[in-house]
Scaffold this motif. Structure first.
Motif, PDB file in Angstrom:
ATOM      1  N   VAL A 299      85.353  55.356  42.530  1.00 31.55           N
ATOM      2  CA  VAL A 299      84.681  54.049  42.500  1.00 31.55           C
ATOM      3  C   VAL A 299      83.245  54.181  42.978  1.00 31.55           C
ATOM      4  CG1 VAL A 299      84.653  51.762  43.589  1.00 31.55           C
ATOM      5  CG2 VAL A 299      86.782  52.696  42.711  1.00 31.55           C
ATOM      6  N   VAL A 300      83.027  54.941  44.055  1.00 32.08           N
ATOM      7  CA  VAL A 300      81.668  55.137  44.571  1.00 32.08           C
ATOM      8  C   VAL A 300      80.815  55.876  43.550  1.00 32.08           C
ATOM      9  CG1 VAL A 300      80.305  56.285  46.354  1.00 32.08           C
ATOM     10  CG2 VAL A 300      82.361  55.031  46.988  1.00 32.08           C
ATOM     11  N   ALA A 301      81.353  56.929  42.948  1.00 31.13           N
ATOM     12  CA  ALA A 301      80.604  57.683  41.946  1.00 31.13           C
ATOM     13  C   ALA A 301      80.276  56.809  40.730  1.00 31.13           C
ATOM     14  CB  ALA A 301      81.389  58.922  41.517  1.00 31.13           C
ATOM     15  N   ALA A 302      81.235  56.003  40.291  1.00 30.77           N
ATOM     16  CA  ALA A 302      80.987  55.120  39.150  1.00 30.77           C
ATOM     17  C   ALA A 302      79.907  54.097  39.477  1.00 30.77           C
ATOM     18  CB  ALA A 302      82.279  54.413  38.748  1.00 30.77           C
ATOM     19  N   ALA A 303      79.918  53.561  40.682  1.00 28.46           N
ATOM     20  CA  ALA A 303      78.881  52.597  41.072  1.00 28.46           C
ATOM     21  C   ALA A 303      77.511  53.244  41.079  1.00 28.46           C
ATOM     22  CB  ALA A 303      79.204  52.010  42.443  1.00 28.46           C
ATOM     23  N   ILE A 304      77.426  54.476  41.536  1.00 28.53           N
ATOM     24  CA  ILE A 304      76.142  55.180  41.558  1.00 28.53           C
ATOM     25  C   ILE A 304      75.652  55.447  40.137  1.00 28.53           C
ATOM     26  CG2 ILE A 304      75.045  57.367  42.178  1.00 28.53           C
ATOM     27  CD1 ILE A 304      76.838  57.338  44.698  1.00 28.53           C
TER      28      ILE A 304
END
Length: 93
Positions: free
Chosen positions: A67-72
């Motif tokens: 989720v964090v990687a996708a948001a970035i």
């Protein structure tokens, strides 16, 4: 000169919410993923005891990291969408 206070308050609240979400929310999620990864990994402690890993916690950590990687990635693509359209001819969003 009329000042539209409701419009100013609406815009300010949107900026504050976005700042809290992206400014504090993503680092909070990342730290949660690190904590889940630590719990899920198991290992040897300072006193010599060994704990077994918890696969469910590892999978939860991987999901949080995704989720964090996708948001970035989405954030970078959103910021650079005009350049990508100009140089590559790809229209995003």
């Amino acid at each position: 000169m009329n000042i539209d206070w409701s419009s100013i308050a609406d815009g300010t609240s949107k900026v504050v919410v976005a700042g809290l979400l992206f400014g504090a929310g993503l680092p909070l999620l990342f730290s949660l993923g690190i904590r889940l990864w630590d719990i899920g990994s198991g290992g040897e402690h300072a006193d010599g005891t060994v704990t077994a890993g918890k696969p469910a916690m590892l999978y939860a950590a991987y999901a949080v990291f995704a989720v964090v990687a996708a948001a970035i990635v989405i954030g970078v693509l959103y910021i650079t969408q005009k350049s990508i359209d100009h140089y590559l001819g790809i229209t995003l969003f």
